[in-house]
Design a protein around this motif. Structure first.
Motif, PDB file in Angstrom:
ATOM      1  N   ILE A 156      -9.128 -13.974  -8.159  1.00 16.12           N
ATOM      2  CA  ILE A 156      -8.012 -13.359  -6.940  1.00 16.12           C
ATOM      3  C   ILE A 156      -6.885 -14.140  -6.964  1.00 16.12           C
ATOM      4  O   ILE A 156      -5.779 -13.521  -6.811  1.00 16.12           O
TER       5      ILE A 156
ATOM      6  N   LYS B 170     -14.784 -15.646  -8.603  1.00 18.75           N
ATOM      7  CA  LYS B 170     -13.934 -14.407  -8.002  1.00 18.75           C
ATOM      8  C   LYS B 170     -12.837 -15.148  -7.242  1.00 18.75           C
ATOM      9  O   LYS B 170     -11.734 -14.620  -7.212  1.00 18.75           O
TER      10      LYS B 170
ATOM     11  N   VAL C  45      -4.407 -13.218  -1.222  1.00 13.54           N
ATOM     12  CA  VAL C  45      -5.406 -13.912  -1.369  1.00 13.54           C
ATOM     13  C   VAL C  45      -6.538 -13.519  -0.352  1.00 13.54           C
ATOM     14  O   VAL C  45      -7.581 -12.929  -0.689  1.00 13.54           O
TER      15      VAL C  45
ATOM     16  N   TYR D 228      -7.324  -9.771  -0.775  1.00 15.43           N
ATOM     17  CA  TYR D 228      -8.193  -9.671  -1.920  1.00 15.43           C
ATOM     18  C   TYR D 228      -9.586  -9.893  -1.532  1.00 15.43           C
ATOM     19  O   TYR D 228     -10.496  -9.406  -1.960  1.00 15.43           O
ATOM     20  N   ALA D 229      -9.830 -11.186  -1.130  1.00 16.53           N
ATOM     21  CA  ALA D 229     -11.208 -11.629  -0.767  1.00 16.53           C
ATOM     22  C   ALA D 229     -12.018 -10.758   0.164  1.00 16.53           C
ATOM     23  O   ALA D 229     -13.161 -10.665  -0.231  1.00 16.53           O
TER      24      ALA D 229
ATOM     25  N   GLU E 270     -12.983  -7.615  -1.599  1.00 17.11           N
ATOM     26  CA  GLU E 270     -13.976  -7.662  -2.572  1.00 17.11           C
ATOM     27  C   GLU E 270     -15.422  -8.478  -2.106  1.00 17.11           C
ATOM     28  O   GLU E 270     -16.210  -8.553  -2.879  1.00 17.11           O
TER      29      GLU E 270
END
Length: 124
Positions: free
Chosen positions: A109, A105, A81, A84-85, A88
């Protein structure tokens, strides 16, 4: 009558009607808290890998196995997490500027991270 191997190792029997049944107990296990990942793994083992489930259960290693899976899955989920955060651009600034987009979002995720954890650890 000669003693059986079970009796020689200290085992006892109980009379149930006309039958002598051995008094069997499972070995003691350490109790570790298990969460959603361990429960998913337990359900998966019961449904799809019954032999492994019963081997872990009768050897007294089921709860320790589930505890290990829970710890590993939780740490992998949180790491994914976070990665990915960052990749992005989901930040606190986006949360302040556009909360609905941030929620969309983050939910996306978390869903992708959960799928990865399930595929790599729970259903492996």
């Amino acid at each position: 009558m000669a003693k059986t191997i079970f009796e020689q190792t200290g085992g006892t029997y109980t009379m149930q009607g006309d039958y002598c049944l051995p008094d069997l107990t499972l070995p003691a296990e350490e109790e570790r808290p298990i969460g959603v990942w361990a429960h998913r793994r337990l359900r998966y083992l019961k449904q799809h890998h019954k032999i492994l489930y019963y081997n872990l259960l009768t050897s007294g290693k089921l709860h320790s196995h589930l505890g290990d899976v829970e710890e590993e899955a939780q740490s992998l989920f949180l790491r994914l997490v976070k990665e990915y955060a960052e990749r992005e651009g989901v930040t606190e600034q986006l949360k302040a500027e556009n909360p609905m987009e941030w929620v969309q979002k983050v939910n996306n995720i978390r869903s992708r991270a959960a799928e990865t954890v399930c595929a790599d650890l729970i259903f492996a």
